[in-house]
Design a protein around this motif. Structure first.
Motif, PDB file in Angstrom:
ATOM      1  N   LEU A   6       0.547  -0.760  -0.012  1.00 13.67           N
ATOM      2  CA  LEU A   6      -0.206   0.201  -0.200  1.00 13.67           C
ATOM      3  C   LEU A   6       0.925   1.137   0.520  1.00 13.67           C
ATOM      4  O   LEU A   6       0.807   2.452  -0.913  1.00 13.67           O
ATOM      5  CB  LEU A   6      -0.782   0.443   0.738  1.00 13.67           C
ATOM      6  CG  LEU A   6      -1.623   0.955   1.315  1.00 13.67           C
ATOM      7  CD1 LEU A   6      -2.972   1.276   0.023  1.00 13.67           C
ATOM      8  CD2 LEU A   6      -2.957   1.202   2.587  1.00 13.67           C
ATOM      9  N   TRP A   7       2.154   1.396   1.044  1.00  8.35           N
ATOM     10  CA  TRP A   7       2.353   2.494   0.825  1.00  8.35           C
ATOM     11  C   TRP A   7       3.633   2.458  -0.304  1.00  8.35           C
ATOM     12  O   TRP A   7       3.471   3.374  -0.859  1.00  8.35           O
ATOM     13  CB  TRP A   7       3.479   2.162   2.165  1.00  8.35           C
ATOM     14  CG  TRP A   7       3.343   2.849   3.129  1.00  8.35           C
ATOM     15  CD1 TRP A   7       2.284   2.429   4.477  1.00  8.35           C
ATOM     16  CD2 TRP A   7       3.350   4.810   3.481  1.00  8.35           C
ATOM     17  NE1 TRP A   7       2.067   3.519   5.266  1.00  8.35           N
ATOM     18  CE2 TRP A   7       2.740   4.983   4.867  1.00  8.35           C
ATOM     19  CE3 TRP A   7       3.546   5.355   2.514  1.00  8.35           C
ATOM     20  CZ2 TRP A   7       2.122   5.711   4.985  1.00  8.35           C
ATOM     21  CZ3 TRP A   7       3.401   6.889   2.514  1.00  8.35           C
ATOM     22  CH2 TRP A   7       2.297   6.998   4.053  1.00  8.35           C
ATOM     23  N   ALA A   8       4.306   1.251  -0.774  1.00  9.24           N
ATOM     24  CA  ALA A   8       5.087   1.492  -2.543  1.00  9.24           C
ATOM     25  C   ALA A   8       4.424   2.372  -3.511  1.00  9.24           C
ATOM     26  O   ALA A   8       4.381   3.424  -4.242  1.00  9.24           O
ATOM     27  CB  ALA A   8       5.101  -0.124  -2.632  1.00  9.24           C
ATOM     28  N   PHE A   9       2.104   1.738  -3.287  1.00  6.40           N
ATOM     29  CA  PHE A   9       1.814   2.577  -3.950  1.00  6.40           C
ATOM     30  C   PHE A   9       1.154   4.104  -3.808  1.00  6.40           C
ATOM     31  O   PHE A   9       1.416   4.715  -5.184  1.00  6.40           O
ATOM     32  CB  PHE A   9       0.150   1.953  -4.260  1.00  6.40           C
ATOM     33  CG  PHE A   9       0.085   0.562  -5.177  1.00  6.40           C
ATOM     34  CD1 PHE A   9       0.168   0.990  -6.294  1.00  6.40           C
ATOM     35  CD2 PHE A   9       0.050  -0.886  -4.461  1.00  6.40           C
ATOM     36  CE1 PHE A   9       0.325  -0.236  -7.514  1.00  6.40           C
ATOM     37  CE2 PHE A   9       0.357  -1.432  -4.898  1.00  6.40           C
ATOM     38  CZ  PHE A   9       0.176  -1.213  -6.878  1.00  6.40           C
ATOM     39  N   ILE A  10       1.665   4.267  -2.893  1.00  8.25           N
ATOM     40  CA  ILE A  10       1.033   5.570  -2.178  1.00  8.25           C
ATOM     41  C   ILE A  10       2.755   6.638  -3.058  1.00  8.25           C
ATOM     42  O   ILE A  10       2.934   7.551  -3.310  1.00  8.25           O
ATOM     43  CB  ILE A  10       1.209   6.076  -0.948  1.00  8.25           C
ATOM     44  CG1 ILE A  10      -0.168   5.577  -0.113  1.00  8.25           C
ATOM     45  CG2 ILE A  10       1.604   7.517   0.232  1.00  8.25           C
ATOM     46  CD1 ILE A  10      -0.280   5.282   0.633  1.00  8.25           C
ATOM     47  N   ILE A  11       3.808   5.611  -2.341  1.00  3.77           N
ATOM     48  CA  ILE A  11       4.771   6.946  -2.597  1.00  3.77           C
ATOM     49  C   ILE A  11       5.185   6.731  -4.296  1.00  3.77           C
ATOM     50  O   ILE A  11       5.480   7.774  -5.267  1.00  3.77           O
ATOM     51  CB  ILE A  11       6.239   6.359  -2.767  1.00  3.77           C
ATOM     52  CG1 ILE A  11       5.916   6.723  -0.590  1.00  3.77           C
ATOM     53  CG2 ILE A  11       7.231   7.344  -2.708  1.00  3.77           C
ATOM     54  CD1 ILE A  11       6.970   5.979  -0.043  1.00  3.77           C
ATOM     55  N   ALA A  12       4.763   5.772  -5.445  1.00  5.44           N
ATOM     56  CA  ALA A  12       4.550   5.607  -6.329  1.00  5.44           C
ATOM     57  C   ALA A  12       3.357   6.833  -7.208  1.00  5.44           C
ATOM     58  O   ALA A  12       3.721   7.514  -8.002  1.00  5.44           O
ATOM     59  CB  ALA A  12       3.995   4.765  -7.494  1.00  5.44           C
ATOM     60  N   PHE A  13       2.910   7.170  -6.543  1.00 10.00           N
ATOM     61  CA  PHE A  13       1.734   7.881  -6.597  1.00 10.00           C
ATOM     62  C   PHE A  13       2.084   8.588  -6.373  1.00 10.00           C
ATOM     63  O   PHE A  13       1.683  10.531  -7.387  1.00 10.00           O
ATOM     64  CB  PHE A  13       0.493   8.410  -6.249  1.00 10.00           C
ATOM     65  CG  PHE A  13      -0.689   8.990  -6.000  1.00 10.00           C
ATOM     66  CD1 PHE A  13      -1.451   9.357  -7.366  1.00 10.00           C
ATOM     67  CD2 PHE A  13      -1.091   9.610  -5.414  1.00 10.00           C
ATOM     68  CE1 PHE A  13      -2.180  10.142  -7.031  1.00 10.00           C
ATOM     69  CE2 PHE A  13      -2.168  10.696  -5.179  1.00 10.00           C
ATOM     70  CZ  PHE A  13      -2.532  11.428  -6.635  1.00 10.00           C
ATOM     71  N   ALA A  14       2.570   9.079  -5.507  1.00 10.48           N
ATOM     72  CA  ALA A  14       3.335  11.097  -5.054  1.00 10.48           C
ATOM     73  C   ALA A  14       4.789  10.828  -6.175  1.00 10.48           C
ATOM     74  O   ALA A  14       4.482  12.306  -6.448  1.00 10.48           O
ATOM     75  CB  ALA A  14       3.947  11.090  -3.882  1.00 10.48           C
ATOM     76  N   VAL A  15       5.457  10.398  -6.868  1.00 11.84           N
ATOM     77  CA  VAL A  15       6.272  10.841  -7.505  1.00 11.84           C
ATOM     78  C   VAL A  15       6.149  10.368  -8.970  1.00 11.84           C
ATOM     79  O   VAL A  15       5.982  12.071  -8.924  1.00 11.84           O
ATOM     80  CB  VAL A  15       7.721   9.012  -8.292  1.00 11.84           C
ATOM     81  CG1 VAL A  15       7.647   9.303  -8.473  1.00 11.84           C
ATOM     82  CG2 VAL A  15       8.118   9.306  -6.575  1.00 11.84           C
ATOM     83  N   ILE A  16       4.977  10.655  -8.779  1.00  9.75           N
ATOM     84  CA  ILE A  16       4.071  10.407 -10.897  1.00  9.75           C
ATOM     85  C   ILE A  16       3.101  12.286 -10.845  1.00  9.75           C
ATOM     86  O   ILE A  16       3.377  12.066 -11.703  1.00  9.75           O
ATOM     87  CB  ILE A  16       3.211   9.608 -11.460  1.00  9.75           C
ATOM     88  CG1 ILE A  16       2.965   9.295 -12.614  1.00  9.75           C
ATOM     89  CG2 ILE A  16       1.719   8.973 -10.574  1.00  9.75           C
ATOM     90  CD1 ILE A  16       4.308   9.659 -14.365  1.00  9.75           C
ATOM     91  N   ALA A  17       2.235  11.901  -9.695  1.00  6.62           N
ATOM     92  CA  ALA A  17       2.029  13.518  -9.158  1.00  6.62           C
ATOM     93  C   ALA A  17       3.505  14.199  -9.356  1.00  6.62           C
ATOM     94  O   ALA A  17       3.177  15.646 -10.302  1.00  6.62           O
ATOM     95  CB  ALA A  17       1.465  13.611  -8.107  1.00  6.62           C
ATOM     96  N   TYR A  18       4.350  14.450  -8.893  1.00  7.76           N
ATOM     97  CA  TYR A  18       5.233  15.377  -9.144  1.00  7.76           C
ATOM     98  C   TYR A  18       5.935  15.360 -10.606  1.00  7.76           C
ATOM     99  O   TYR A  18       5.619  16.408 -10.850  1.00  7.76           O
ATOM    100  CB  TYR A  18       6.351  14.893  -8.037  1.00  7.76           C
ATOM    101  CG  TYR A  18       7.148  16.096  -8.381  1.00  7.76           C
ATOM    102  CD1 TYR A  18       7.732  17.313  -7.734  1.00  7.76           C
ATOM    103  CD2 TYR A  18       8.843  15.162  -8.956  1.00  7.76           C
ATOM    104  CE1 TYR A  18       9.114  17.965  -7.714  1.00  7.76           C
ATOM    105  CE2 TYR A  18       9.722  16.139  -9.473  1.00  7.76           C
ATOM    106  CZ  TYR A  18       9.510  17.280  -9.131  1.00  7.76           C
ATOM    107  OH  TYR A  18      10.686  18.644  -9.103  1.00  7.76           O
ATOM    108  N   VAL A  19       6.119  14.471 -11.241  1.00 13.13           N
ATOM    109  CA  VAL A  19       6.299  14.413 -12.472  1.00 13.13           C
ATOM    110  C   VAL A  19       5.566  15.265 -13.226  1.00 13.13           C
ATOM    111  O   VAL A  19       5.620  16.003 -14.269  1.00 13.13           O
ATOM    112  CB  VAL A  19       7.024  12.993 -12.867  1.00 13.13           C
ATOM    113  CG1 VAL A  19       6.912  12.803 -14.290  1.00 13.13           C
ATOM    114  CG2 VAL A  19       8.298  12.165 -11.918  1.00 13.13           C
ATOM    115  N   ILE A  20       4.380  14.684 -13.436  1.00 12.46           N
ATOM    116  CA  ILE A  20       2.901  15.061 -14.337  1.00 12.46           C
ATOM    117  C   ILE A  20       2.961  17.052 -14.318  1.00 12.46           C
ATOM    118  O   ILE A  20       2.749  17.348 -14.458  1.00 12.46           O
ATOM    119  CB  ILE A  20       2.085  14.185 -14.587  1.00 12.46           C
ATOM    120  CG1 ILE A  20       1.291  14.114 -13.543  1.00 12.46           C
ATOM    121  CG2 ILE A  20       2.875  12.992 -15.111  1.00 12.46           C
ATOM    122  CD1 ILE A  20       0.216  13.466 -13.520  1.00 12.46           C
TER     123      ILE A  20
END
Length: 333
Positions: A6-20
């Motif tokens: 779950l945390w891996a997905f949250i951090i992946a979400f934060a990273v893609i949100a930052y990137v876009i």
């Protein structure tokens, strides 16, 4: 419920949100010297001025979250990419200062224009190099980084760096297509074509290079039956590319930006397919790197309050500043 995943997905979400989100305002900076008159540059800057600093919230969430939730991953990854990360942070500082200062001076404006451009390029290049370093694999001995100071500097990581710069320029160009009109809109449309083609070529090159870096990547993309599970990603990427160019050709305003964002999200999904369940290829998994469950639950409580708040105020900011930005209008004048 698996907290580490779950945390891996949250951090992946934060990273893609930052990137876009930060991607398009870094992209605006990358295109800055190519926008013609200085009034065009003012207008371009005004399109991102109200939102650029909010976009960087996600960088803090991604980095801080990694430190708190996957301390082992943080301890191994950071020494491997210190140089590009420090370069990125310095570049973001220069860029942030340039926002405020270039509107306050006429004689020194060129200096802040250069700072804004170089800051944007260096930040994007550093992020791409850091990503490339992670993808090509990090030397780990036991539970510590075992590589050298310059392991991040390889042909592959430099190519991912260039790919991120070109990709961000595409996001910046399509953002300006959406947010501006007249001369600047036409310039942005032209650059959206060039950077769009460049981005797709570079995504292709990086994707073809990856299977040679790690046998596991090859297995996931090119062996039966796994190929059926991953095939939708490149197929959807082709549709997104078609949508991008057809909407640019037809003079659409919003769709090119959404298509470019889709290309980024799909490329990121492709990386996720390569990595999972590892957090550091080739052998440290999400579960190896995770903090104790008690910590993960404690942090989850905070995240479940903070992340919706960030999403709400970000959405509200974009809603307030929606529509076209007209030359000569902006929050500084």
């Amino acid at each position: 419920m698996d907290l580490a995943v779950l945390w891996a997905f949250i951090i992946a979400f934060a990273v893609i949100a930052y990137v876009i989100l930060d991607g398009f305002d870094l992209g605006t900076g990358i295109l800055f010297p190519l926008l013609g008159r200085h009034e065009n540059r003012d207008t371009a800057m005004n399109t991102v001025a109200p939102i650029w600093d909010g976009n960087e919230t996600w960088l803090i969430l991604g980095g801080g979250g990694l430190f708190a939730v996957f301390p082992l991953a943080y301890a191994i990854i950071m020494p491997a990419i210190y140089a590009p990360i420090i370069a990125m942070l310095l570049a973001l500082i220069f860029r942030g200062v340039a926002f405020e200062f270039r509107f306050r001076t006429v004689r020194g404006r060129w200096m802040w224009d250069v700072s804004f451009f170089i800051g944007s390029v260096v930040a994007a290049l550093s992020q791409g190099i850091a990503l490339g370093t992670l993808v090509q694999g990090i030397d780990v001995d036991g539970r510590a980084y075992a590589g050298g100071w310059f392991d991040w500097l390889t042909p592959f990581s430099l190519m991912t760096g260039v790919a991120v710069v070109v990709g961000y320029a595409l996001l910046g160009a399509t953002w300006l297509v959406m947010k501006t009109e007249g001369e600047l809109h036409d310039i942005a449309n032209r650059f959206a074509w060039i950077t769009g083609i460049g981005t797709l070529v570079l995504i292709g090159l990086v994707s073809l290079w990856m299977p040679f870096l790690d046998a596991e990547f090859y297995v996931r993309w090119f062996t039966f039956p796994l190929i059926f599970y991953v095939a939708p990603v490149p197929i959807m990427l082709a549709f997104a590319a078609f949508s991008l160019f057809s909407s640019l050709a037809r003079g659409k305003h919003v769709r090119p930006f959404l298509s470019a964002l889709t290309i980024f999200v799909l490329a990121f999904a492709g990386l996720g397919i390569n990595f999972y369940p590892n957090i550091i290829p080739p052998d440290i998994t999400i579960w190896d790197a995770a903090a104790p469950d008690a910590s993960l639950i404690f942090l989850l409580v905070g995240a479940s309050v903070l992340i919706p708040m960030i999403l709400i105020y970000t959405g509200y900011a974009y809603w307030v500043f929606r529509g076209k930005v007209v030359e000569g209008e902006g929050y500084h004048h």
